[in-house]
Scaffold this motif. Structure first.
Motif, short mmCIF file in Angstrom:
data_model
loop_
_atom_site.label_atom_id
_atom_site.label_comp_id
_atom_site.label_asym_id
_atom_site.label_seq_id
_atom_site.Cartn_x
_atom_site.Cartn_y
_atom_site.Cartn_z
N TYR A 147 0.81 -1.22 0.00
CA TYR A 147 0.00 0.00 0.00
C TYR A 147 0.85 1.27 0.00
N LEU A 148 2.16 1.12 0.13
CA LEU A 148 3.05 2.28 0.17
C LEU A 148 3.87 2.45 -1.10
N ILE A 149 4.10 1.37 -1.82
CA ILE A 149 5.08 1.39 -2.89
C ILE A 149 4.73 2.35 -4.02
N GLY A 150 3.45 2.58 -4.22
CA GLY A 150 3.04 3.48 -5.29
C GLY A 150 2.87 4.92 -4.86
N ARG A 151 3.14 5.20 -3.58
CA ARG A 151 2.99 6.58 -3.08
C ARG A 151 4.16 7.43 -3.54
N SER A 152 4.07 8.70 -3.28
CA SER A 152 5.11 9.64 -3.70
C SER A 152 6.41 9.36 -2.95
N ASP A 153 7.51 9.84 -3.53
CA ASP A 153 8.81 9.67 -2.87
C ASP A 153 8.82 10.32 -1.49
N ARG A 154 8.10 11.42 -1.37
CA ARG A 154 8.05 12.11 -0.07
C ARG A 154 7.39 11.23 0.99
N VAL A 155 6.30 10.60 0.64
CA VAL A 155 5.60 9.73 1.59
C VAL A 155 6.46 8.52 1.94
N VAL A 156 7.05 7.92 0.92
CA VAL A 156 7.89 6.74 1.15
C VAL A 156 9.08 7.09 2.03
N LYS A 157 9.70 8.23 1.75
CA LYS A 157 10.84 8.65 2.55
C LYS A 157 10.44 8.89 4.00
N ALA A 158 9.27 9.48 4.21
CA ALA A 158 8.79 9.71 5.58
C ALA A 158 8.58 8.40 6.32
N TRP A 159 8.01 7.42 5.63
CA TRP A 159 7.82 6.11 6.24
C TRP A 159 9.15 5.46 6.59
N MET A 160 10.10 5.54 5.67
CA MET A 160 11.40 4.91 5.91
C MET A 160 12.11 5.56 7.09
N ILE A 161 12.07 6.87 7.17
CA ILE A 161 12.74 7.56 8.27
C ILE A 161 12.05 7.27 9.60
N THR A 162 10.72 7.32 9.60
CA THR A 162 9.98 7.09 10.84
C THR A 162 10.17 5.67 11.36
N VAL A 163 9.91 4.70 10.48
CA VAL A 163 10.04 3.30 10.91
C VAL A 163 11.49 2.96 11.24
#
Length: 388
Positions: free
Chosen positions: A125-141
């Motif tokens: 559910y994340l892979i197709g999101r924007s780079d900004r969203v993906v980057k936020a998830w990666m940093i947070t997690v």
């Protein structure tokens, strides 16, 4: 649809499968077996510690990155066909979870497939999101994961736990029957599966990172691909690897850092190095590379097969070599690893001379397509180019 495989991915998968056995073999060959995992991975001998350092956590992380690459390729395939996403990919994740559960119950306590299945549902559910969203998830997690490792490590250093696996650990895998081991896996499901608490957040970061590295051209035969690979090699092998060597000898209190925090960075260096060397190679692949490629093409079958063979060699219901050859550690462990690797490399090569997929992959393909009312010839094959 015309398709072709990315051969360097097969090579990387093959190396990852061989490398995961390089970690697990120390568990199989310990008389205490998986019930004494901290003892199996925490022996103080210098030579054994150095040998375990070469594989511990690194190839698990590499395999996790490659699952992220595979998820990216599935996403691209669905996008090209105009298919809804995640759509049937969720069924694929469900099959992976069931397969991991069966593998756990019947073969090996530290299965990673269930954790990958749970992770893949989240990342789908994340892979197709924007780079900004993906980057936020990666940093947070990633931040939460690193903090958790830090807190647990501080606790282990303050109050080191016993390395023993309990009173049963010395006999279950040397004298116990196969049904008794299966029953113990059922009874201790919560304890053995607690690693998922670490595998899932690490997997989210590495799945997403594998996807974004693929988009950034990490496997391309281009200048941007070569530049990216060089940076990965420096970060993973020049910086993280020496630190990982230190934690390997720092004692059991550093176990989590040694297995889950530094190895993913080392794995990035391995990915960059292998891809670079593969790009530079000329001529026909040699015997070793062909064997690794074929293991990569049959990765799921090889992963299950290696654990099954190691169990039969080491446990009491099989040949019982873990107990009878314990005095020959670590050298007989290396021989067992090399022998099992040679066996499944040979068998995968022979199998692929007659069949398109490995045996487990063939069963998987049928289970995936059957509810969709599609034949094996209508499967969405991955068509990608490593050159833009």
């Amino acid at each position: 649809m015309t398709s072709r495989r990315i051969e360097v991915l097969d090579l990387l998968r093959g190396i990852a499968i061989v490398g995961t056995l390089g970690t697990n073999i120390w568990i199989f060959t310990d008389p205490g077996g998986p019930a004494d995992v901290m003892g199996a991975l925490g022996r103080p001998e210098t030579v054994e510690t150095l040998l375990r350092f070469l594989t511990n956590g690194k190839f698990l992380a590499l395999l996790t990155l490659l699952f992220g690459v595979g998820l990216e390729l599935q996403y691209r395939s669905a996008a090209r066909r105009g298919a809804p996403w995640p759509g049937w990919y969720l069924w694929r994740a469900g099959l992976l979870f069931v397969e991991g559960l069966i593998h756990y119950l019947l073969i090996f306590e530290f299965d990673v497939l269930m954790g990958y299945a749970l992770t893949s549902v989240i990342v789908a559910y994340l892979i197709g999101r924007s780079d900004r969203v993906v980057k936020a998830w990666m940093i947070t997690v990633g931040t939460v994961f690193a903090a958790l490792i830090g807190l647990l490590t501080a606790g282990m250093l303050a109050a080191p736990a016993s390395t023993g696996g309990g009173p049963e650990s010395s006999t279950l895998f040397t004298d116990g029957t196969y049904p008794q081991q299966v029953a113990a896996r059922v009874e201790m499901f919560g304890l053995y599966r607690i690693e998922i608490v670490l595998i899932v957040p690490m997997g989210i970061v590495l799945f997403l990172l594998g996807s974004r590295l693929m988009r950034a051209g990490v496997l391309e035969d281009s200048e941007r691909g070569a530049s990216l690979r060089r940076r990965l090699v420096v970060a993973g092998l020049a910086v993280a690897l020496p630190l990982n060597l230190v934690t390997s000898f720092a004692g059991p209190g550093w176990f989590l850092v040694d297995r889950y925090l530094l190895p993913p960075v080392v794995a990035l260096g391995l990915l960059g190095l292998v891809a670079t060397l593969a790009r530079r190679a000329t001529g026909a692949p040699g015997v070793l590379r062909r064997g690794l490629n074929n293991v990569g093409r049959t990765a799921l079958s090889s992963y299950i097969f290696q654990n099954l063979v190691a169990s039969a060699l080491c446990y009491g219901w099989g040949l019982g070599l873990a107990a009878s050859l314990d005095e020959l550690r670590p050298w007989w462990v290396l021989a067992a690893w090399a022998g099992i690797c040679a066996l499944f490399m040979t068998l995968s090569t022979l199998w692929l001379r007659r069949f398109e997929r490995g045996p487990v992959e063939t069963l998987w393909q049928w289970a995936y397509l059957a509810p969709q009312g599609r034949s094996k010839n209508s499967d969405e094959t991955v068509e990608v180019s490593t050159k833009r």
